[in-house]
Design a protein around this motif. Structure first.
Motif, mmCIF file in Angstrom:
data_model
loop_
_atom_site.group_PDB
_atom_site.id
_atom_site.type_symbol
_atom_site.label_atom_id
_atom_site.label_comp_id
_atom_site.label_asym_id
_atom_site.label_seq_id
_atom_site.Cartn_x
_atom_site.Cartn_y
_atom_site.Cartn_z
ATOM 1 N N SER A 65 0.829 -1.202 0.000
ATOM 2 C CA SER A 65 0.000 0.000 0.000
ATOM 3 C C SER A 65 0.865 1.255 0.000
ATOM 4 C CB SER A 65 -0.921 -0.020 1.224
ATOM 5 O OG SER A 65 -1.579 1.200 1.414
ATOM 6 N N GLN A 66 1.981 1.199 0.721
ATOM 7 C CA GLN A 66 2.909 2.331 0.711
ATOM 8 C C GLN A 66 3.353 2.662 -0.694
ATOM 9 O OE1 GLN A 66 5.899 1.151 3.944
ATOM 10 N NE2 GLN A 66 6.309 3.339 3.638
ATOM 11 N N LEU A 67 3.492 1.642 -1.508
ATOM 12 C CA LEU A 67 3.988 1.810 -2.879
ATOM 13 C C LEU A 67 2.840 1.982 -3.871
ATOM 14 C CD1 LEU A 67 6.847 -0.848 -2.725
ATOM 15 C CD2 LEU A 67 7.138 1.628 -2.964
ATOM 16 N N GLY A 68 1.628 2.169 -3.348
ATOM 17 C CA GLY A 68 0.485 2.437 -4.208
ATOM 18 C C GLY A 68 -0.016 1.236 -4.984
ATOM 19 N N THR A 69 0.275 0.040 -4.476
ATOM 20 C CA THR A 69 -0.176 -1.146 -5.183
ATOM 21 C C THR A 69 -0.848 -2.109 -4.198
ATOM 22 O OG1 THR A 69 0.500 -2.858 -6.773
ATOM 23 C CG2 THR A 69 1.993 -2.423 -4.935
ATOM 24 N N GLY A 70 -1.328 -3.225 -4.707
ATOM 25 C CA GLY A 70 -1.971 -4.251 -3.901
ATOM 26 C C GLY A 70 -2.069 -5.498 -4.761
ATOM 27 N N LEU A 71 -2.607 -6.557 -4.190
ATOM 28 C CA LEU A 71 -2.618 -7.829 -4.909
ATOM 29 C C LEU A 71 -3.339 -7.751 -6.244
ATOM 30 C CD1 LEU A 71 -3.118 -10.697 -2.305
ATOM 31 C CD2 LEU A 71 -1.181 -10.260 -3.827
ATOM 32 N N ALA A 111 -5.440 0.761 -4.377
ATOM 33 C CA ALA A 111 -5.266 -0.650 -4.002
ATOM 34 C C ALA A 111 -6.587 -1.249 -3.539
ATOM 35 C CB ALA A 111 -4.192 -0.780 -2.921
ATOM 36 N N PRO A 112 -7.500 -1.540 -4.469
ATOM 37 C CA PRO A 112 -8.744 -2.205 -4.080
ATOM 38 C C PRO A 112 -8.455 -3.595 -3.531
ATOM 39 C CG PRO A 112 -8.498 -2.214 -6.462
ATOM 40 C CD PRO A 112 -7.400 -1.356 -5.918
ATOM 41 N N ILE A 113 -9.382 -4.115 -2.726
ATOM 42 C CA ILE A 113 -9.201 -5.453 -2.149
ATOM 43 C C ILE A 113 -10.078 -6.437 -2.913
ATOM 44 C CG2 ILE A 113 -9.440 -6.872 -0.084
ATOM 45 C CD1 ILE A 113 -8.946 -4.407 1.587
ATOM 46 N N PRO A 114 -9.481 -7.428 -3.573
ATOM 47 C CA PRO A 114 -10.284 -8.379 -4.344
ATOM 48 C C PRO A 114 -11.083 -9.307 -3.443
ATOM 49 C CG PRO A 114 -7.996 -9.069 -4.297
ATOM 50 C CD PRO A 114 -8.042 -7.716 -3.633
ATOM 51 N N ALA A 115 -12.153 -9.880 -4.004
ATOM 52 C CA ALA A 115 -13.027 -10.768 -3.234
ATOM 53 C C ALA A 115 -12.280 -11.989 -2.716
ATOM 54 C CB ALA A 115 -14.205 -11.199 -4.100
ATOM 55 N N TRP A 116 -11.206 -12.373 -3.394
ATOM 56 C CA TRP A 116 -10.485 -13.600 -3.038
ATOM 57 C C TRP A 116 -9.321 -13.345 -2.086
ATOM 58 C CZ3 TRP A 116 -5.805 -12.208 -4.818
ATOM 59 C CH2 TRP A 116 -5.750 -11.407 -5.972
ATOM 60 N N TRP A 117 -9.216 -12.153 -1.507
ATOM 61 C CA TRP A 117 -8.052 -11.797 -0.703
ATOM 62 C C TRP A 117 -7.812 -12.802 0.427
ATOM 63 C CZ3 TRP A 117 -6.053 -10.843 4.009
ATOM 64 C CH2 TRP A 117 -4.847 -10.125 4.069
ATOM 65 N N SER A 118 -8.853 -13.117 1.188
ATOM 66 C CA SER A 118 -8.667 -14.050 2.313
ATOM 67 C C SER A 118 -8.219 -15.417 1.830
ATOM 68 C CB SER A 118 -9.966 -14.177 3.110
ATOM 69 O OG SER A 118 -10.285 -12.964 3.746
ATOM 70 N N GLY A 119 -8.770 -15.873 0.703
ATOM 71 C CA GLY A 119 -8.379 -17.164 0.154
ATOM 72 C C GLY A 119 -6.917 -17.202 -0.263
#
Length: 461
Positions: free
Chosen positions: A229-235, A415-423
């Motif tokens: 997130s610091q780098l402006g990205t996410g999974l 950095a939106p959080i995808p539905a599969w993040w927990s998986g």
């Protein structure tokens, strides 16, 4: 017992629940589309599901809202009294619910659906087809909400949660121990600086392994996402495509692997006994974590209580962002709610009305000094000069509010959080642990976890 313990326990409770969460995530992506509504879909709700606010100046009716039991339930319960004082025609049934185990079936069956639910940001994306799109009612406030929180609640242009807390990452450090070693924490501005400071501390105290290396798969993935997130990205990006194979993730994983290889890390689970022991012996003196780590000196540490302070995270490159988001929650309104407009009225009061957010974050019977384990996502409520919680004695009297609010404003969006993040924890979180065991390289983590996530979570959706 100080209720702060329970607040911090929010994440601690995730640990035993991890198995349940992962199983639930697996069900979401593999089974339900064949036997019922596709609750795992991140498709937007139908076109008529954009909630509009009520124009009724004297609203009447009853709503049922779900929260978790514990300290936050009590805080919200007290805030409800302020809400009903302003809107006496509205009755709020406040229920303490095991949301993770109950929400999914409730939404699928449409039976006894609540009007509002407190939900982890990481899970909002998995339920959007059953939720009201709140973009219109949030429109007057969106520009004043932390962009990171808007982004994590946004799916295909719709906004499906009312942002609650912002959880900025901070670098917690043992100020007394560093002073004894002749280390000025103000000189730590980048992660390379942090490595250098850790080496110097280890020279001063050879038994030390100064930097925390998380040993739990879920929490280590959560921390990894804070760094990202610091780098402006996410999974995943706004288009839903996996972004793990990138220079940013390679840089973060390489840094973590360097901490391991150079013997600078304490491998322990967040605030488990071995972690607390290392913290209280001053062998572990640097803890890059979300603001809710401040619970530790308040409730768990004894020998080093009062020695800890918080500062902005180091930057990945000089001049870069000094914070990222780690965790967070929002409020969602199910499409099958009986009174969704009253539910919105309630959450609008709670988060955007001064009486409401002061009731949540300010001093109250549950938190005499104020709720200090997060800050409001609504920026007018998060003014560095107008603290909602007091300086923390267990942090040497530091004004953590000011530090956290200023850090919160540095969190990049995107950095939106995808539905599969927990998986993904079964793959990325697990492989990250293997890397910290020395069994995988950073590139192998990227390749292996990336392939598994793409195959098992994204392609099967």
């Amino acid at each position: 017992m100080n209720p702060t313990l329970r607040r911090s326990g929010r994440t601690a409770r995730l640990l035993p629940r991890r198995g349940t969460a992962v199983v639930a995530a697996a069900l979401l992506v593999t089974g339900l589309s064949a036997c019922g509504p596709d609750i795992s879909s991140d498709a937007p709700a139908s076109g008529n599901a954009v909630l509009q606010a009520s124009s009724d100046e004297a609203p009447k009716g009853e709503i049922t809202v779900w929260d978790r039991s514990g300290d936050l339930y009590k805080v919200f319960d007290a805030a409800i009294k302020k809400f009903t004082a302003k809107y006496p025609g509205v009755t709020v049934k406040h229920e303490a619910v095991d949301i993770d185990s109950k929400l999914q079936n409730t939404l699928i069956t449409g039976t006894d659906v609540p009007d509002g639910v407190f939900l982890d940001d990481a899970k909002v994306g998995g339920y959007v087809s059953h939720l009201w799109n709140l973009k219109d009612v949030l429109a007057p406030y969106t520009k004043d909400i932390a962009k990171q929180k808007v982004d994590v609640n946004t799916v295909n242009g719709g906004i499906y949660g009312v942002p609650f807390d912002l959880d900025p990452g901070l670098l917690f450090y043992n100020a007394k121990a560093l002073s004894a070693a002749g280390i000025d924490p103000n000189g730590i501005k980048t992660y390379d600086d942090l490595l250098a400071a850790a080496k110097k501390y280890q020279q001063f105290k050879p038994s030390a392994k100064p930097i925390h290396l998380e040993q739990n798969a879920f929490n280590s993935q959560l921390q990894l996402e804070m760094f990202a997130s610091q780098l402006g990205t996410g999974l995943a990006g706004p288009d839903g495509k996996l972004r793990l194979d990138s220079p940013q993730y390679h840089q973060i994983l390489t840094w973590l692997d360097t901490v391991r290889k150079e013997g600078l890390g304490t491998r322990a689970e967040y605030l488990k006994p071995s972690d607390v022991s290392a913290l209280d012996s001053a062998d572990e003196v640097f803890y890059p974590w979300a603001i809710w780590f401040d619970f530790a000196p308040q409730q768990q540490l004894t020998a080093t209580k009062g020695d800890w302070r918080a500062m902005p995270l180091p930057a990945w490159t000089a001049g870069g962002a000094r914070s990222g988001a780690m965790g967070g929650s929002s409020f969602v309104i199910p499409k099958d709610a009986k009174n969704p407009k009253l539910s919105w009225l309630f959450y609008r009061f709670l988060m955007f009305d001064q009486a409401g957010y002061t009731g949540v974050y300010g001093p109250n019977a549950v938190y005499p000094g104020g709720l200090n384990t997060s800050i409001p996502a609504y920026q007018p409520a998060a003014d560095p000069a107008k603290p909602l919680f007091r300086p923390i004695d267990a942090m040497g009297g530091q004004d953590v509010w000011k530090t956290a609010v200023e850090a919160g404003r540095e969190i990049p969006g995107g950095a939106p959080i995808p539905a599969w993040w927990s998986g993904a924890v079964d793959y990325l979180g697990t492989d990250l642990q293997k890397m910290l065991d020395g069994a995988l390289t950073p590139q192998q983590v990227i390749d292996k976890a990336g392939k598994d996530i793409q195959t098992n979570l994204i392609d099967r959706k």
